[in-house]
Design a protein around this motif. Structure first.
Motif, PDB file in Angstrom:
ATOM      1  N   ALA A  42       0.807  -1.218   0.000  1.00 56.68           N
ATOM      2  CA  ALA A  42       0.000   0.000   0.000  1.00 56.68           C
ATOM      3  C   ALA A  42       0.846   1.277   0.000  1.00 56.68           C
ATOM      4  O   ALA A  42       0.376   2.327  -0.447  1.00 56.68           O
ATOM      5  N   LYS A  45       1.138   3.103  -3.481  1.00 62.28           N
ATOM      6  CA  LYS A  45      -0.068   3.548  -4.165  1.00 62.28           C
ATOM      7  C   LYS A  45       0.185   4.666  -5.183  1.00 62.28           C
ATOM      8  O   LYS A  45      -0.096   4.521  -6.378  1.00 62.28           O
ATOM      9  N   PHE A  67      -3.599  -2.823  -4.418  1.00 59.43           N
ATOM     10  CA  PHE A  67      -2.783  -2.380  -3.293  1.00 59.43           C
ATOM     11  C   PHE A  67      -3.319  -2.936  -1.977  1.00 59.43           C
ATOM     12  O   PHE A  67      -4.537  -3.007  -1.777  1.00 59.43           O
ATOM     13  N   GLY A 184      -1.896   2.266   3.884  1.00 63.38           N
ATOM     14  CA  GLY A 184      -2.802   3.239   3.263  1.00 63.38           C
ATOM     15  C   GLY A 184      -3.962   3.572   4.177  1.00 63.38           C
ATOM     16  O   GLY A 184      -4.311   4.743   4.367  1.00 63.38           O
TER      17      GLY A 184
END
Length: 267
Positions: A42, A45, A67, A184
């Motif tokens: 993540a 991204k 992701f 994320g």
């Protein structure tokens, strides 16, 4: 009527969720005509989306980017998920997959990541990379919730835990922690106002969409093990996946990665 602050928090959270791909990734669906699937940590991204766009412009090959947390991808690949390229935030997951014959080889180190503290606008915390203000906030009552990625499967969460242990506040802060499924989602928690802050990836903090939501400061990299990020092709990877794997070592791709705060390996 909701207060202006509540409206801002809601808008910020929804905006970040939209740009950071924070939902837990579903297993990729494969078909002969489908583009190859890249399972990427993540923290990648924004950087990898930009690299993939350039790759498509140069080659005409499309990619499917998914992701999530490296640990979850590792488990999914063991269970037969039809990914073609795995970009892990921790090289150990790649080595484990190689040891059980799931990959083409032992892959390639593609970057080193960094972590830092992020605090949202209006937070009582300071973006202090040495975490002294965080320790003080634990004592004076300013800290109620603090976000890190889940250490059991997210490499950035493991390194956050190591940094908190290094400064001697892990036991004190642990009851106040909010765990993101991946780094994320942790960035979402750390910037939306649902926590006073969190430890996130430099690569996410560098993205304008995230940087606009708060302040960030790097944590010394000597406080935790290196975030050695390794990628590997699966045995059935099609040509487009193999070309993207090679393209990530091209100067223009590496320049994008550096812009997002990654250090390039010298191997």
């Amino acid at each position: 009527m909701p207060s202006p602050l509540r409206r801002w928090i809601t808008v910020a959270a929804l905006s970040l969720a939209a740009v950071a791909g924070l939902q837990r990734p579903a297993l990729a669906q494969s078909s002969p005509a489908a583009p190859p699937t890249v399972a990427a940590a993540a923290d990648l991204k924004f950087a990898v989306e930009e690299v993939a766009k350039l790759f498509e412009q140069r080659t005409g090959h499309k990619l499917r980017l998914v992701f999530g947390s490296s640990g979850n991808f590792y488990s999914q690949i063991l269970q037969g998920a039809p990914f073609h390229l795995f970009m892990s935030a921790d090289e150990d997951f790649v080595f484990k997959l190689a040891d059980v014959g799931k990959t083409l080889d032992r892959g390639k180190l593609y970057a080193y990541g960094r972590i830092g503290i992020m605090v949202p606008k209006g937070s009582p915390l300071k973006a202090d990379g040495e975490l002294k203000d965080l320790a003080a906030a634990l004592k004076d009552g300013r800290l109620h919730k603090f976000a890190i990625a889940a250490p059991d499967h997210a490499p950035y969460g493991k390194r956050a835990k190591e940094a908190l242990q290094y400064v001697g506040i892990w036991e004190t802060i642990e009851p106040r922690l909010v765990y993101g499924e991946n780094i994320g989602q942790t960035a979402q928690f750390a910037t939306s106002g649902s926590t006073e802050g969190g430890i996130i990836a430099l690569s996410l903090a560098k993205a304008p969409q995230v940087a606009a939501l708060g302040d960030f400061a790097l944590i010394p990299q000597s406080w935790h093990r290196p975030l050695a990020q390794r990628m590997v092709l699966m045995k059935d990877a099609p040509e487009a996946a193999r070309r993207f794997y090679d393209f990530l070592a091209a100067p223009e791709a590496q320049a994008i990665m550096v812009r997002y705060g990654f250090a390039m390996p010298k191997e």
